[in-house]
Design a protein around this motif. Structure first.
Motif, mmCIF file in Angstrom:
data_model
loop_
_atom_site.group_PDB
_atom_site.id
_atom_site.type_symbol
_atom_site.label_atom_id
_atom_site.label_comp_id
_atom_site.label_asym_id
_atom_site.label_seq_id
_atom_site.Cartn_x
_atom_site.Cartn_y
_atom_site.Cartn_z
ATOM 1 N N UNK A 89 -37.682 -49.947 12.602
ATOM 2 C CA UNK A 89 -36.955 -50.508 11.505
ATOM 3 C C UNK A 89 -37.082 -52.047 11.354
ATOM 4 N N UNK A 90 -37.383 -52.918 12.597
ATOM 5 C CA UNK A 90 -37.234 -54.166 12.817
ATOM 6 C C UNK A 90 -38.577 -54.996 12.928
ATOM 7 N N UNK A 91 -39.634 -54.229 12.747
ATOM 8 C CA UNK A 91 -41.018 -54.747 13.049
ATOM 9 C C UNK A 91 -41.103 -55.800 11.817
ATOM 10 N N UNK A 92 -41.948 -56.748 11.939
ATOM 11 C CA UNK A 92 -42.387 -57.876 10.943
ATOM 12 C C UNK A 92 -42.568 -56.982 9.279
ATOM 13 N N UNK A 93 -43.497 -55.939 9.541
ATOM 14 C CA UNK A 93 -43.673 -55.396 8.179
ATOM 15 C C UNK A 93 -42.398 -54.648 7.709
ATOM 16 N N UNK A 94 -41.607 -54.001 8.641
ATOM 17 C CA UNK A 94 -40.346 -53.409 8.217
ATOM 18 C C UNK A 94 -39.446 -54.430 7.282
ATOM 19 N N UNK A 95 -39.328 -55.357 8.336
ATOM 20 C CA UNK A 95 -38.309 -56.593 7.689
ATOM 21 C C UNK A 95 -38.959 -57.194 6.169
ATOM 22 N N UNK A 96 -40.338 -57.245 6.168
ATOM 23 C CA UNK A 96 -40.970 -57.480 4.838
ATOM 24 C C UNK A 96 -40.562 -56.673 3.664
ATOM 25 N N UNK A 97 -40.636 -55.301 4.217
ATOM 26 C CA UNK A 97 -40.502 -54.403 3.008
ATOM 27 C C UNK A 97 -38.966 -54.439 2.178
ATOM 28 N N UNK A 98 -37.992 -55.130 3.082
ATOM 29 C CA UNK A 98 -36.708 -55.198 2.699
ATOM 30 C C UNK A 98 -36.514 -56.519 1.873
ATOM 31 N N UNK A 99 -37.516 -57.038 1.648
ATOM 32 C CA UNK A 99 -37.345 -58.571 1.147
ATOM 33 C C UNK A 99 -37.077 -58.316 -0.539
#
Ligand code: HEM
Length: 433
Positions: A89-99
């Protein structure tokens, strides 16, 4: 100690030094550690000998019940499994998806404050930012289109945490200790109403998401897919929700609130940061300049006001720290508030000074600075928190101008998380172009 544990512990550390034991009657020893080498020993070198789960289980105020078998309580293979899963849940891609949710919430928040300050410029920033972070957490880790009653969840959660405060815990420990010889088994019950409310909130939520009535996101999407594969239970989903609630919104909200206060309380820092943001918006090269003044200010604010101001472990086996014998089952406490003011490592003490993190000034201080903890149990949400703090603070500094409402430094109230008492307020006006 009961009235202001943070100040009392700090004073004890100042008087008794980097390692000392505290004991009342036949109660277990509490060993306070305040040297980076000892902190490294407990959080990294001999981490498996120091159990957080056991420390939480010893608390009489029911945090254990709230956290269930979630990541905070887990150890050994169970922790390995949960950590590997939740890390996704905290990979760069996962973080990006919450933007998109983050930016939508920031836009709504700026509109809200713009309307509020048109009538009354003094704002309880702590309360508003907490509600903002809860909204972001639930929308990006539970469901983006669920009709949450955010205020009700927030108030229930707050009452629940208040019931687990240090002084409530210490009073109930003492009652249970003194009543035992009289044959009375004292059990703390004040938190039960909130636990029941939070449980029925999460039971309903899990059912509705399992039935496909709403689309899960983030943590819930991950946990529901694990549930369908038979790798986790419904109870695990509920437990992890409460672990995320405890870990992931109040911490960040508190960090942002103190950061804003600290920026505004320093002469010229607000202007410097606003200018930095203006330059960054127009020049690509400026973005490459590392670290920015804002990043330095975030680090310094987390030094002085680390949201998680204290953490406890229980020693599993006998050990030796700094030449002192640590008996198995002793409680070991690391107090970030005191550690982050240790005179040998932080000569600026209570004074806010961003140069603490400039150039080589931070070299060799890894274990003297632990806002996110250290070692393998380091905060899992650190990258997300850092991103959220930077993005939200930048947006607020661009939109508004802030002033303090008093020259007096705010009093600190330490529950699980460090807060101001009364809550932090700032005078807010629209930023001039
Ligand atoms: C400024 C914000 C934050 C701060 C200061 C912070 C601080 C910490 C600290 C000190 C710990 C270790 C606690 C202990 O050992 O007793 C921790 C653990 C943890 N944090 Fe954070 N946290 C923040 C934000 C977040 C966010 C946004 C999330 C997730 C959404 C999160 C998830 C976790 C988890 C899951 C753990 C447990 C890790 C493990 O035991 O393996 N945190 N955090």
């Amino acid at each position: 100690m009961l009235k202001n544990p943070l100040k009392a512990i700090y004073q004890m550390v100042e008087s008794y030094g980097d390692i000392f034991a505290f004991k009342i009657g036949n109660m277990r020893s509490i060993i306070f550690l305040n040297h980076p080498d000892y902190v490294k020993h407990v959080l990294k070198d001999n981490v498996d000998n120091y159990s957080r789960g056991k420390a939480l289980k010893m608390s009489t105020t029911g945090l254990e019940e709230m956290l269930g078998n979630g990541i905070f309580m887990s150890e050994g293979n169970d922790w390995e499994f949960q950590h590997k899963l939740l890390k996704n849940l905290f990979s760069p891609t996962a973080i990006e998806s919450t933007l998109p949710i983050l930016h939508d919430e920031i836009d709504q928040f700026i509109t809200k404050w713009s309307n509020v300050i048109a009538n009354s410029p003094i704002v309880n920033i702590e309360y508003d930012i907490h509600l903002l972070m809860l909204r972001i957490m639930l929308r990006s880790h539970v469901c983006n289109n669920y009709p949450f009653n955010y205020k009700e969840v927030f108030d229930t959660y707050n009452a629940r945490i208040e019931a687990s405060s240090w002084n409530v815990g210490a009073v109930s420990e003492a009652k249970s200790f003194f009543l035992k010889p009289l044959g009375i088994n004292y059990t703390y019950k004040k938190h039960q109403l909130q636990i029941d409310k939070l449980n029925s909130f999460s039971d309903k939520l899990v059912q509705e998401l399992l039935n496909g009535e709403f689309e899960p996101i983030g943590l819930f999407a991950l946990m529901l897919s694990e549930f369908k594969e038979g790798r986790v239970t419904e109870k695990d989903i509920r437990d992890q929700l409460f672990n995320f609630l405890l870990a992931g919104f109040e911490t960040t909200a508190t960090a942002i609130s103190w950061l804003l206060y600290n920026i505004v309380a320093q002469p010229n820092l607000q202007a410097l940061l606003k200018n930095e943001l203006k330059v960054a918006a127009t020049s690509k090269d400026a973005l490459l300049k590392q670290p920015s003044f804002l990043q330095l200010a975030i680090k310094e604010s987390l030094r002085l006001y680390a949201p998680v101001w204290s953490t406890a472990r229980v020693a599993v086996n006998d050990d030796v720290i700094g030449g002192k014998f640590i008996k198995a089952k002793s409680i070991v406490v690391v107090n970030s508030y005191a550690l982050h003011r240790h005179k040998l490592f932080w000569p600026s003490g209570d004074r806010f000074d961003i140069s603490n993190f400039e150039k080589d000034n931070f070299k060799g201080k890894t274990f003297a600075y632990i806002p996110y903890s250290q070692g393998k149990r380091i905060c899992l949400g650190m990258a997300l928190a850092d991103y959220q703090i930077q993005t939200i603070t930048s947006a607020l500094l661009k939109a508004f101008h802030f002033e303090t409402t008093s020259n007096k430094a705010p009093e600190i109230k330490a529950n699980i998380i460090i807060k101001a008492s009364p809550s932090l307020q700032l005078k807010i006006s629209k930023a001039s172009e």
